[in-house]
Scaffold this motif. Structure first.
Motif, PDB file in Angstrom:
ATOM      1  N   TYR A 141       0.835  -1.204   0.000  1.00 10.66           N
ATOM      2  CA  TYR A 141       0.000   0.000   0.000  1.00 10.66           C
ATOM      3  C   TYR A 141       0.870   1.255   0.000  1.00 10.66           C
ATOM      4  N   ILE A 142       1.844   1.282   0.900  1.00 13.19           N
ATOM      5  CA  ILE A 142       2.680   2.473   1.056  1.00 13.19           C
ATOM      6  C   ILE A 142       3.472   2.746  -0.218  1.00 13.19           C
ATOM      7  N   LYS A 143       4.112   1.702  -0.757  1.00 11.46           N
ATOM      8  CA  LYS A 143       4.940   1.857  -1.954  1.00 11.46           C
ATOM      9  C   LYS A 143       4.102   2.349  -3.133  1.00 11.46           C
ATOM     10  N   PRO A 153      -1.839  11.457  -6.069  1.00 18.49           N
ATOM     11  CA  PRO A 153      -2.409  12.732  -5.623  1.00 18.49           C
ATOM     12  C   PRO A 153      -3.028  12.597  -4.232  1.00 18.49           C
ATOM     13  N   GLU A 154      -3.079  13.709  -3.522  1.00 17.02           N
ATOM     14  CA  GLU A 154      -3.552  13.686  -2.132  1.00 17.02           C
ATOM     15  C   GLU A 154      -4.981  13.176  -2.020  1.00 17.02           C
ATOM     16  N   ASP A 155      -5.851  13.575  -2.951  1.00 20.89           N
ATOM     17  CA  ASP A 155      -7.244  13.144  -2.845  1.00 20.89           C
ATOM     18  C   ASP A 155      -7.386  11.635  -3.066  1.00 20.89           C
ATOM     19  N   VAL A 156      -6.514  11.047  -3.874  1.00 19.60           N
ATOM     20  CA  VAL A 156      -6.537   9.606  -4.093  1.00 19.60           C
ATOM     21  C   VAL A 156      -6.030   8.878  -2.838  1.00 19.60           C
ATOM     22  N   ILE A 157      -4.961   9.409  -2.248  1.00 19.50           N
ATOM     23  CA  ILE A 157      -4.448   8.828  -0.992  1.00 19.50           C
ATOM     24  C   ILE A 157      -5.540   8.864   0.080  1.00 19.50           C
ATOM     25  N   PHE A 158      -6.253   9.988   0.143  1.00 21.30           N
ATOM     26  CA  PHE A 158      -7.359  10.144   1.100  1.00 21.30           C
ATOM     27  C   PHE A 158      -8.362   9.006   0.936  1.00 21.30           C
ATOM     28  N   GLU A 159      -8.787   8.740  -0.306  1.00 19.61           N
ATOM     29  CA  GLU A 159      -9.782   7.708  -0.565  1.00 19.61           C
ATOM     30  C   GLU A 159      -9.258   6.320  -0.205  1.00 19.61           C
ATOM     31  N   ILE A 160      -7.993   6.064  -0.495  1.00 26.69           N
ATOM     32  CA  ILE A 160      -7.420   4.754  -0.156  1.00 26.69           C
ATOM     33  C   ILE A 160      -7.406   4.550   1.359  1.00 26.69           C
ATOM     34  N   ILE A 186      -3.073   3.293  12.066  1.00 26.89           N
ATOM     35  CA  ILE A 186      -2.283   3.731  13.223  1.00 26.89           C
ATOM     36  C   ILE A 186      -0.796   3.686  12.883  1.00 26.89           C
ATOM     37  N   ARG A 187      -0.373   2.615  12.197  1.00 27.39           N
ATOM     38  CA  ARG A 187       1.029   2.524  11.794  1.00 27.39           C
ATOM     39  C   ARG A 187       1.367   3.512  10.679  1.00 27.39           C
ATOM     40  N   PHE A 188       0.403   3.773   9.798  1.00 25.25           N
ATOM     41  CA  PHE A 188       0.660   4.652   8.652  1.00 25.25           C
ATOM     42  C   PHE A 188       0.833   6.113   9.062  1.00 25.25           C
ATOM     43  N   LYS A 189       0.467   6.464  10.285  1.00 27.64           N
ATOM     44  CA  LYS A 189       0.681   7.843  10.740  1.00 27.64           C
ATOM     45  C   LYS A 189       2.164   8.191  10.795  1.00 27.64           C
ATOM     46  N   CYS A 190       2.996   7.161  10.845  1.00 28.88           N
ATOM     47  CA  CYS A 190       4.444   7.386  10.918  1.00 28.88           C
ATOM     48  C   CYS A 190       5.104   7.491   9.542  1.00 28.88           C
ATOM     49  N   VAL A 191       4.344   7.305   8.465  1.00 26.53           N
ATOM     50  CA  VAL A 191       4.940   7.298   7.121  1.00 26.53           C
ATOM     51  C   VAL A 191       5.491   8.665   6.760  1.00 26.53           C
ATOM     52  N   LEU A 233       2.210  14.271   5.764  1.00 28.47           N
ATOM     53  CA  LEU A 233       0.950  14.334   5.023  1.00 28.47           C
ATOM     54  C   LEU A 233       0.009  13.224   5.473  1.00 28.47           C
ATOM     55  N   TRP A 234       0.525  12.009   5.549  1.00 32.38           N
ATOM     56  CA  TRP A 234      -0.326  10.892   5.951  1.00 32.38           C
ATOM     57  C   TRP A 234      -0.814  11.063   7.386  1.00 32.38           C
ATOM     58  N   TYR A 235       0.045  11.569   8.252  1.00 37.90           N
ATOM     59  CA  TYR A 235      -0.349  11.816   9.644  1.00 37.90           C
ATOM     60  C   TYR A 235      -1.525  12.794   9.695  1.00 37.90           C
ATOM     61  N   SER A 236      -1.408  13.891   8.952  1.00 42.48           N
ATOM     62  CA  SER A 236      -2.466  14.915   8.982  1.00 42.48           C
ATOM     63  C   SER A 236      -3.752  14.386   8.360  1.00 42.48           C
ATOM     64  N   LEU A 237      -3.625  13.562   7.311  1.00 35.46           N
ATOM     65  CA  LEU A 237      -4.821  12.993   6.690  1.00 35.46           C
ATOM     66  C   LEU A 237      -5.551  12.049   7.649  1.00 35.46           C
ATOM     67  N   ILE A 238      -4.795  11.198   8.331  1.00 30.00           N
ATOM     68  CA  ILE A 238      -5.407  10.215   9.223  1.00 30.00           C
ATOM     69  C   ILE A 238      -6.041  10.877  10.440  1.00 30.00           C
ATOM     70  N   LYS A 239      -5.532  12.052  10.819  1.00 35.72           N
ATOM     71  CA  LYS A 239      -6.119  12.806  11.935  1.00 35.72           C
ATOM     72  C   LYS A 239      -7.263  13.721  11.476  1.00 35.72           C
ATOM     73  N   ASN A 240      -7.472  13.826  10.173  1.00 38.05           N
ATOM     74  CA  ASN A 240      -8.479  14.729   9.618  1.00 38.05           C
ATOM     75  C   ASN A 240      -9.889  14.229   9.972  1.00 38.05           C
ATOM     76  N   PRO A 241     -10.738  15.082  10.565  1.00 38.70           N
ATOM     77  CA  PRO A 241     -12.106  14.660  10.933  1.00 38.70           C
ATOM     78  C   PRO A 241     -12.918  14.156   9.740  1.00 38.70           C
ATOM     79  N   ASN A 242     -12.674  14.724   8.551  1.00 36.51           N
ATOM     80  CA  ASN A 242     -13.409  14.261   7.368  1.00 36.51           C
ATOM     81  C   ASN A 242     -13.030  12.833   7.004  1.00 36.51           C
TER      82      ASN A 242
END
Length: 378
Positions: A11-13, A19-26, A36-41, A44-53
């Motif tokens: 997934y990460i690779k 694009p950010e919107d595609v990462i968001f959907e994935i 939880i583990r991906f927050k360390c990637v 950007l990923w940290y902020s997306l995973i913490k995003n209320p949306n």
């Protein structure tokens, strides 16, 4: 776990340069343990995973998928008396991981009730005013402030019951605490208090509770559609009802039980009634506690507040060496505690009983069918 970690690397690779919107959907489609583990990637990923949306859409996506259902089990060991909480890592119930219980409780309380879950949040109750809301998926918990509401003058709090739910009008999670107060003239009076997570305060409910809650470990309560909490109760005519509380409207309502649930065949016997969730319905389980080989009549309803809303779904049994029902699994399998204090699951399709391998003190096994979420309670 190795297969999951391999998939995560893929997934990460594959997603790093999207694009950010595609990462968001994935990310909205992945399990919580991976996120939880991906927050360390990266940041950007940290902020997306913490995003209320993302958290909201992730909850919607996983709520529609049966294979993201988990089982959360609480028990006390027969020898050590230690409280143990375990969460299945998948829907096949073949692997469980032990969870750290919120340290607030430790061994202060002999028994801690599990209320819920609601959108991945569980309410833990040790005694009046000792309440924690907990998301075991992300190991996040909050100790609720003690209520500052004045209790009924001239009375003593002798017990309590609780409810948990979601207020969709205000996007708020609420806990309801119903205190059983004994007055000087030995009359039981209810005082109801409601906690708001958004406001972090308790307020007094000034309406009337239209039924008396049946109290005890064999009398169950449950959440219905996340917004309504239900208890087994008796109305003023001593008829059994479901007492429900709507978290958005903050109103109580009574729903009569089926009129003919006291009859097994042609014999009138003393029955036990339990309510537990069954898919998107409320199920009423009726059985005789003292029977060696037990039959369980299953009734369901999808509508509260009206008469004749129940449909008899099936009869399960006879089952031997079982004590009490604990709930239903995702395909209608029946989860019970057997006479050895062990957790078993019965599949009505092939009439087979499978042992899940969990032992505990009899009457102290608790479980909730759990859908994980990223929702924080802090």
């Amino acid at each position: 776990m190795k297969k999951q970690e391999k998939n995560e690397r893929i997934y990460i690779k594959g997603a790093m340069n999207l694009p950010e919107d595609v990462i968001f959907e994935i990310l909205t489609r992945l399990p919580v343990t991976s996120l939880i583990r991906f927050k360390c990637v990266c940041k950007l990923w940290y902020s997306l995973i913490k995003n209320p949306n993302l958290i909201s859409k992730h909850l919607q996506n996983l709520s529609r998928k049966k294979n993201y259902v988990r089982l959360l089990i609480s028990r006390r060991g027969n020898i050590t008396n230690k409280r143990v909480v375990s969460l299945s890592i998948n829907d096949t119930l073949d692997v469980f991981i032990n969870q750290d219980f919120p340290s607030y409780f430790n061994d202060k309380f002999g028994h801690v009730r599990h209320i819920g879950p609601c959108n991945g949040i569980v309410c833990l109750c040790g005694y009046p005013d000792n309440i924690v809301i907990w998301n075991p998926s992300i190991r996040d918990y909050k100790i609720l402030p003690q209520s500052q509401i004045q209790r009924l003058v001239g009375s003593t709090v002798r017990g309590s019951d609780f409810g948990l739910g979601f207020d969709s009008k205000r996007n708020d999670y609420k806990v309801i605490q119903i205190l059983f107060c004994l007055s000087n003239d030995r009359v039981v009076v209810y005082q109801v208090e409601i906690y708001s997570l958004n406001e972090n305060i308790w307020k007094k409910y000034n309406g009337i509770v239209p039924a008396k809650i049946k109290y005890g470990y064999i009398s169950w309560s449950m959440i219905y559609k996340n917004e309504i909490f239900c208890w087994l109760a008796q109305n003023g005519d001593n008829n059994e009802v479901i007492l429900s509380f709507n978290m958005s409207e903050e109103t109580f309502e009574n729903t009569p039980l089926p009129s003919n649930i006291g009859v097994f065949g042609e014999q009138e016997i003393r029955n036990i009634w339990v309510i537990v969730p069954l898919n998107e319905s409320i199920s009423l389980i009726v059985y005789c506690l003292k029977q060696v080989e037990k039959y369980f009549d299953i009734w369901v309803t999808n509508e509260l507040g009206v008469k004749n809303c129940w449909t008899k779904l099936q009869r399960i049994g006879p089952l031997s060496k079982v004590e009490r029902p604990l709930g239903f699994w995702k395909n209608g399998e029946f989860i019970l505690e057997n006479s050895n204090g062990q957790l078993v699951i019965y599949d009505p399709a092939n009439q087979e009983v499978k042992t899940l391998g969990f032992y505990g003190k009899r009457g102290r096994l608790e479980l909730v069918v759990y859908k994980e979420s990223l929702i924080s309670v802090n």
